[in-house]
Design a protein around this motif. Sequence first.
Motif, PDB file in Angstrom:
ATOM      1  N   VAL A 174       5.498  39.605  21.555  1.00  0.00           N
ATOM      2  CA  VAL A 174       6.889  39.548  21.989  1.00  0.00           C
ATOM      3  C   VAL A 174       7.574  40.760  21.379  1.00  0.00           C
ATOM      4  O   VAL A 174       7.486  40.979  20.167  1.00  0.00           O
ATOM      5  N   ARG A 175       8.228  41.549  22.208  1.00  0.00           N
ATOM      6  CA  ARG A 175       8.936  42.724  21.702  1.00  0.00           C
ATOM      7  C   ARG A 175      10.258  42.279  21.105  1.00  0.00           C
ATOM      8  O   ARG A 175      11.066  41.619  21.761  1.00  0.00           O
ATOM      9  N   ILE A 176      10.457  42.625  19.840  1.00  0.00           N
ATOM     10  CA  ILE A 176      11.709  42.290  19.163  1.00  0.00           C
ATOM     11  C   ILE A 176      12.425  43.580  18.771  1.00  0.00           C
ATOM     12  O   ILE A 176      11.801  44.635  18.626  1.00  0.00           O
ATOM     13  N   ARG A 177      13.728  43.480  18.625  1.00  0.00           N
ATOM     14  CA  ARG A 177      14.559  44.590  18.194  1.00  0.00           C
ATOM     15  C   ARG A 177      15.364  44.124  16.985  1.00  0.00           C
ATOM     16  O   ARG A 177      16.161  43.189  17.094  1.00  0.00           O
ATOM     17  N   ILE A 178      15.148  44.800  15.878  1.00  0.00           N
ATOM     18  CA  ILE A 178      15.871  44.482  14.654  1.00  0.00           C
ATOM     19  C   ILE A 178      16.914  45.571  14.426  1.00  0.00           C
ATOM     20  O   ILE A 178      16.567  46.754  14.378  1.00  0.00           O
ATOM     21  N   PRO A 179      18.193  45.205  14.312  1.00  0.00           N
ATOM     22  CA  PRO A 179      19.207  46.223  14.046  1.00  0.00           C
ATOM     23  C   PRO A 179      18.886  46.997  12.759  1.00  0.00           C
ATOM     24  O   PRO A 179      18.536  46.392  11.738  1.00  0.00           O
ATOM     25  N   ARG A 180      18.974  48.307  12.815  1.00  0.00           N
ATOM     26  CA  ARG A 180      18.652  49.132  11.645  1.00  0.00           C
ATOM     27  C   ARG A 180      19.600  48.864  10.489  1.00  0.00           C
ATOM     28  O   ARG A 180      19.257  49.127   9.337  1.00  0.00           O
ATOM     29  N   GLU A 181      20.771  48.306  10.776  1.00  0.00           N
ATOM     30  CA  GLU A 181      21.701  47.964   9.696  1.00  0.00           C
ATOM     31  C   GLU A 181      21.174  46.794   8.865  1.00  0.00           C
ATOM     32  O   GLU A 181      21.682  46.539   7.779  1.00  0.00           O
ATOM     33  N   GLN A 182      20.164  46.090   9.356  1.00  0.00           N
ATOM     34  CA  GLN A 182      19.591  44.962   8.622  1.00  0.00           C
ATOM     35  C   GLN A 182      18.447  45.424   7.721  1.00  0.00           C
ATOM     36  O   GLN A 182      17.367  44.860   7.695  1.00  0.00           O
ATOM     37  N   LEU A 183      18.747  46.460   6.940  1.00  0.00           N
ATOM     38  CA  LEU A 183      17.808  46.957   5.944  1.00  0.00           C
ATOM     39  C   LEU A 183      17.705  45.914   4.836  1.00  0.00           C
ATOM     40  O   LEU A 183      18.721  45.418   4.344  1.00  0.00           O
ATOM     41  N   PHE A 184      16.485  45.555   4.474  1.00  0.00           N
ATOM     42  CA  PHE A 184      16.300  44.542   3.437  1.00  0.00           C
ATOM     43  C   PHE A 184      16.552  45.172   2.068  1.00  0.00           C
ATOM     44  O   PHE A 184      15.965  46.192   1.721  1.00  0.00           O
ATOM     45  N   SER A 185      17.444  44.566   1.312  1.00  0.00           N
ATOM     46  CA  SER A 185      17.853  45.082   0.006  1.00  0.00           C
ATOM     47  C   SER A 185      18.341  43.918  -0.851  1.00  0.00           C
ATOM     48  O   SER A 185      18.557  42.815  -0.336  1.00  0.00           O
ATOM     49  N   PRO A 186      18.555  44.147  -2.143  1.00  0.00           N
ATOM     50  CA  PRO A 186      19.151  43.077  -2.962  1.00  0.00           C
ATOM     51  C   PRO A 186      20.486  42.604  -2.404  1.00  0.00           C
ATOM     52  O   PRO A 186      20.794  41.415  -2.421  1.00  0.00           O
ATOM     53  N   GLU A 187      21.278  43.537  -1.866  1.00  0.00           N
ATOM     54  CA  GLU A 187      22.586  43.170  -1.304  1.00  0.00           C
ATOM     55  C   GLU A 187      22.432  42.312  -0.041  1.00  0.00           C
ATOM     56  O   GLU A 187      23.192  41.352   0.148  1.00  0.00           O
ATOM     57  N   SER A 188      21.464  42.654   0.806  1.00  0.00           N
ATOM     58  CA  SER A 188      21.288  41.841   2.017  1.00  0.00           C
ATOM     59  C   SER A 188      20.764  40.451   1.665  1.00  0.00           C
ATOM     60  O   SER A 188      21.155  39.464   2.291  1.00  0.00           O
ATOM     61  N   LEU A 189      19.905  40.371   0.661  1.00  0.00           N
ATOM     62  CA  LEU A 189      19.415  39.060   0.230  1.00  0.00           C
ATOM     63  C   LEU A 189      20.558  38.218  -0.337  1.00  0.00           C
ATOM     64  O   LEU A 189      20.672  37.022  -0.030  1.00  0.00           O
ATOM     65  N   GLN A 190      21.433  38.843  -1.112  1.00  0.00           N
ATOM     66  CA  GLN A 190      22.597  38.126  -1.639  1.00  0.00           C
ATOM     67  C   GLN A 190      23.496  37.656  -0.502  1.00  0.00           C
ATOM     68  O   GLN A 190      24.024  36.546  -0.526  1.00  0.00           O
ATOM     69  N   TRP A 191      23.677  38.491   0.530  1.00  0.00           N
ATOM     70  CA  TRP A 191      24.468  38.105   1.692  1.00  0.00           C
ATOM     71  C   TRP A 191      23.863  36.870   2.359  1.00  0.00           C
ATOM     72  O   TRP A 191      24.579  35.946   2.756  1.00  0.00           O
ATOM     73  N   MET A 192      22.533  36.832   2.495  1.00  0.00           N
ATOM     74  CA  MET A 192      21.864  35.678   3.110  1.00  0.00           C
ATOM     75  C   MET A 192      22.119  34.407   2.301  1.00  0.00           C
ATOM     76  O   MET A 192      22.431  33.350   2.860  1.00  0.00           O
ATOM     77  N   PHE A 193      22.010  34.505   0.973  1.00  0.00           N
ATOM     78  CA  PHE A 193      22.272  33.327   0.141  1.00  0.00           C
ATOM     79  C   PHE A 193      23.734  32.906   0.241  1.00  0.00           C
ATOM     80  O   PHE A 193      24.048  31.715   0.207  1.00  0.00           O
ATOM     81  N   ASN A 194      24.632  33.860   0.411  1.00  0.00           N
ATOM     82  CA  ASN A 194      26.042  33.525   0.620  1.00  0.00           C
ATOM     83  C   ASN A 194      26.209  32.762   1.943  1.00  0.00           C
ATOM     84  O   ASN A 194      26.975  31.802   2.010  1.00  0.00           O
ATOM     85  N   GLN A 195      25.485  33.179   2.993  1.00  0.00           N
ATOM     86  CA  GLN A 195      25.544  32.480   4.279  1.00  0.00           C
ATOM     87  C   GLN A 195      25.087  31.026   4.117  1.00  0.00           C
ATOM     88  O   GLN A 195      25.678  30.121   4.706  1.00  0.00           O
ATOM     89  N   ILE A 196      24.058  30.820   3.320  1.00  0.00           N
ATOM     90  CA  ILE A 196      23.581  29.449   3.064  1.00  0.00           C
ATOM     91  C   ILE A 196      24.656  28.656   2.331  1.00  0.00           C
ATOM     92  O   ILE A 196      24.949  27.505   2.679  1.00  0.00           O
ATOM     93  N   SER A 197      25.281  29.277   1.323  1.00  0.00           N
ATOM     94  CA  SER A 197      26.257  28.553   0.500  1.00  0.00           C
ATOM     95  C   SER A 197      27.506  28.151   1.269  1.00  0.00           C
ATOM     96  O   SER A 197      28.131  27.146   0.950  1.00  0.00           O
ATOM     97  N   ILE A 198      27.863  28.892   2.328  1.00  0.00           N
ATOM     98  CA  ILE A 198      29.048  28.521   3.113  1.00  0.00           C
ATOM     99  C   ILE A 198      28.683  27.696   4.349  1.00  0.00           C
ATOM    100  O   ILE A 198      29.525  27.382   5.178  1.00  0.00           O
ATOM    101  N   GLY A 199      27.376  27.380   4.488  1.00  0.00           N
ATOM    102  CA  GLY A 199      26.948  26.531   5.595  1.00  0.00           C
ATOM    103  C   GLY A 199      26.702  27.262   6.899  1.00  0.00           C
ATOM    104  O   GLY A 199      26.557  26.628   7.942  1.00  0.00           O
ATOM    105  N   ALA A 200      26.673  28.602   6.871  1.00  0.00           N
ATOM    106  CA  ALA A 200      26.447  29.369   8.100  1.00  0.00           C
ATOM    107  C   ALA A 200      24.964  29.464   8.466  1.00  0.00           C
ATOM    108  O   ALA A 200      24.636  29.767   9.594  1.00  0.00           O
ATOM    109  N   TRP A 201      24.101  29.226   7.502  1.00  0.00           N
ATOM    110  CA  TRP A 201      22.652  29.204   7.728  1.00  0.00           C
ATOM    111  C   TRP A 201      22.137  27.875   7.250  1.00  0.00           C
ATOM    112  O   TRP A 201      22.673  27.321   6.294  1.00  0.00           O
TER     113      TRP A 201
END
Length: 145
Positions: A117-144
């Motif tokens: 399956v061809r997928i397209r990942i936005p280049r702005e979604q570079l994996f970093s400590p900041e992006s991981l923290q953002w993901m955990f924030n999404q979990i904490s506010i119930g968005a994920w």
Amino acid sequence: MSYFNLDYGIDGTFRSIITQGSRYVTSGAAIDFQLKASINCLIEPKYIVYDLEVKTYNDLIARRINNRGSIVPCILLLKTLPTSSIWLNVSEAGMSLNGGCYWEYLSGIMSTNARTVRIRIPREQLFSPESLQWMFNQISIGAWP
């Protein structure tokens, strides 16, 4: 039956750690991940394009569909490797892999494709400590998830 040779569709788990007094403990929030590395990525101006195995794609889609409102999200991490032979640097100071690493929390419907399956990942979604923290924030506010 041995459970050590089974493929459960995840390669690892990140856990959110908090301080409790003078100790570090898990907050209870976690993110599972499936890790892929490839030289077969097309780097477009806005997207990383990758042909993901349909089995992996469907596993990640099913996991998101089945986990709505509960449990642990599972993201795809894609490590892009350069096509040149110099993608690994090793010295006494450390070791590094050239190329970026991107994340995606796949959504959609199961695929009936035969192989990929061809997928397209936005280049702005570079994996970093900041992006991981953002993901955990999404979990904490119930968005994920």
